[in-house]
Write a protein that holds these residues in place. Structure first.
Motif: not given
Ligand code: MG
Ligand code: ATP
Length: 340
Positions: A72-74, A112-114, A188-191
């Motif tokens: 997912k993040t990739t 981003p995820q973080r 949005l990555d895992e918001p």
């Molecule tokens: Mg990820």
């Protein structure tokens, strides 16, 4: 096929090179020529994406749902120009993410995820710095920044420094920052990871509002409920591959076993399994002590007959639980594993 998609990827592939000495993760070594389906070059190479074809329509709320390490993040990193694909193409609003990355960056906002705000700055300074990066005049930036802080419910935190903000407030600041240059697509990555249930609901409301305003939203998540509730369409990914792509309703309709009915009895349910299995439309029956679990094509239609069967077995139903087909059951049927 979607007419004039705002996001389109074709055979997108990503190999992270293994830990060979002298090989840079982000150097030119990534531009390996590669056809989809070819084997990794070294046993330590990680194939993060295995040829992804995706199309997202303008204005869509699109979800990428998958377990840890699914890619997912990739995928998001490639679409947002943070990482180059090993092969394949990705276009945002017609602009190529590799060759036209500046144009792409102007069209997208990224959460981003973080959360990674500048911790030495205040909330509003983070927004103003970001606006300056996009060449937005100071007065316009200030107006927009205040509007965004208000819209995200953190107006009173305007002059707070980042370390003074809660996790949920920092997450909202990241959304404000992603929106300050008025992008047409928000990633949005895992918001909602790490947010308490209340903060998660508040964030859902914000995302719904942004979607209602016509923005295209692409969100990754491994929470099925979140994907189900928010997204117009979902791609289920695992091991860098697309397993299914459709609306949540259509995906759930593909889940096997239909509706799950769980009847709790006042004693052992074993004697009910045989007769229950013969009811029309019943696909599977399981019993576990006083629990009678029935998968039926149309749950509502067999309830009365199940109660009758229980009655004839000399038992009483103390509780009935009806669960519609879920993304979870579909995911298990596609991968053999649980998602969450
Ligand atoms: Mg990820
Ligand atoms: N920089 C990197 N170098 C090497 N391997 C990587 C790198 N980034 C990701 N990977 C690997 O690529 C695969 C996909 O990772 P990715 O971060 O895209 O998954 P994800 O779906 O976002 O997972 P999560 O839900 O844990 O965030 C995983 O096997 C991961 O270990």
């Amino acid at each position: 096929m979607i007419l004039a998609p705002i996001i389109a990827t074709r055979a997108l592939r990503k190999i992270y090179p293994g830990s060979k000495p002298g090989r840079s993760l982000f150097g030119g070594g990534l531009a390996l020529p590669g056809a989809p389906g070819m084997t990794p070059r070294s046993p330590t190479d990680v194939v993060a994406l295995e040829g992804l074809d995706l199309e997202v329509a303008a204005g869509e709320f699109f979800g990428l749902l998958g377990p840890n390490g699914a890619g997912k993040t990739t995928t998001l990193d490639i679409l947002t120009t943070r990482t180059r694909p090993t092969s394949g193409t990705a276009l945002i609003d017609g602009a190529d993410v590799v060759r036209e990355s500046v144009r792409v960056k102007q069209r997208i906002g990224v959460v981003p995820q973080r959360p990674n705000p500048d911790r030495s700055l205040t909330a509003i300074e983070n927004l103003l710095f970001h606006a300056a990066y996009f060449g937005i005049s100071k007065s316009v930036a200030l107006t927009r920044a205040r509007e965004l802080l208000a819209m995200l419910g953190i107006a009173t935190r305007e002059t707070a420094r980042v370390p003074e903000l809660s996790g949920g407030q920092q997450q909202r600041l990241m959304i404000a920052r992603a929106l300050i240059h008025q992008p047409s697509v928000l990633f949005l990555d895992e918001p909602t990871v790490g947010l308490d249930p209340q903060a998660r609901l508040a964030l859902w409301e914000i995302l719904r509002k942004l979607h209602a305003e016509g923005r295209t939203i692409v969100m990754t998540t491994h929470y099925m409920e979140e994907a189900d509730r928010l997204c117009d369409r979902l791609a289920i990914v695992d091991h860098g591959r697309l397993l299914a792509i459709d609306t949540p309703a259509n995906l759930k309709a593909r889940a096997p076993g239909g509706t799950l009915l769980e009847l709790t009895l006042d004693g052992d349910a074993g004697g009910c399994a045989g007769p229950a299995g013969h009811l029309p439309g019943v696909l599977r029956v399981e019993t576990s002590r006083e629990l009678l679990r029935v998968f039926a094509r149309r749950g509502e239609e067999v309830i009365a007959q199940l109660i009758k069967i229980v009655d004839q077995a000399g038992r009483t139903v103390t509780n009935i639980h009806l669960a519609p087909p879920s993304l979870e059951t579909l995911f298990i049927s596609l991968t053999g594993r649980k998602l969450e």
